[in-house]
Design a protein around this motif. Structure first.
Motif, PDB file in Angstrom:
ATOM      1  N   TYR A   1       0.628   3.021   4.478  1.00 30.64           N
ATOM      2  CA  TYR A   1       0.083   1.934   5.217  1.00 30.64           C
ATOM      3  C   TYR A   1       0.518   2.143   6.659  1.00 30.64           C
ATOM      4  O   TYR A   1       1.271   2.784   7.164  1.00 30.64           O
TER       5      TYR A   1
ATOM      6  N   TYR B   1       0.739  -1.149  -0.132  1.00 28.87           N
ATOM      7  CA  TYR B   1       0.102  -0.088  -0.172  1.00 28.87           C
ATOM      8  C   TYR B   1       0.937   1.211  -0.113  1.00 28.87           C
ATOM      9  O   TYR B   1       1.893   1.409   0.571  1.00 28.87           O
TER      10      TYR B   1
ATOM     11  N   THR C   1      -0.485  -5.715   7.409  1.00 30.22           N
ATOM     12  CA  THR C   1      -0.094  -4.731   6.956  1.00 30.22           C
ATOM     13  C   THR C   1      -1.833  -4.242   6.588  1.00 30.22           C
ATOM     14  O   THR C   1      -2.366  -5.099   6.022  1.00 30.22           O
TER      15      THR C   1
END
Length: 129
Positions: free
Chosen positions: A32, A29, A97
């Protein structure tokens, strides 16, 4: 899709140290939060430490001063340096995550879409007295 691969668990005596690694494979991402959680069988999972894409960190009170979370910006590998380990640190450790929604109590805060959370397979840490 991103996968997370943990390594570095093992057995150590109280007072010893271990370093865990979490390597993302695939897409990560843009903004993140990455975090370490731990769970003992029969107990709830608890957050240990978290770090976001800007490098800000957050720790659970139980590990402050003993554990350090960091990341390799070039490869987004996350580390957890664990010093002065105690028997109560014994658990399965998981990295995770998620798109950034903040951090609290050593955990990444979940967003509205829980399907975007990614978890590793876990690595066992055993601390003997």
């Amino acid at each position: 899709q991103v996968l997370l691969v943990e390594s570095g668990g093992g057995s150590v005596q109280a007072g010893g140290s271990l370093r865990l690694s979490c390597t993302p494979v695939g897409y990560t991402y843009k903004t993140y939060c990455m975090g370490w959680f731990r769970q003992v069988k029969g107990k709830e999972r608890e957050g240990v430490a978290a770090i976001d894409s800007d490098g800000s960190t957050d720790y659970a009170d139980s590990v402050k001063g003993r554990f350090t979370i960091s990341k390799d910006n070039g490869r987004t590998i996350m580390y957890l340096q664990m010093n002065n380990l105690k028997p109560e640190d014994t658990a399965m450790y998981y990295c995770s995550t998620t798109p950034w929604h903040g951090m609290r109590g050593g955990s990444c805060r979940s967003g509205p879409d829980r399907s975007l959370e990614v978890w590793g397979q876990g690595t066992l840490v055993n601390v003997s007295s």
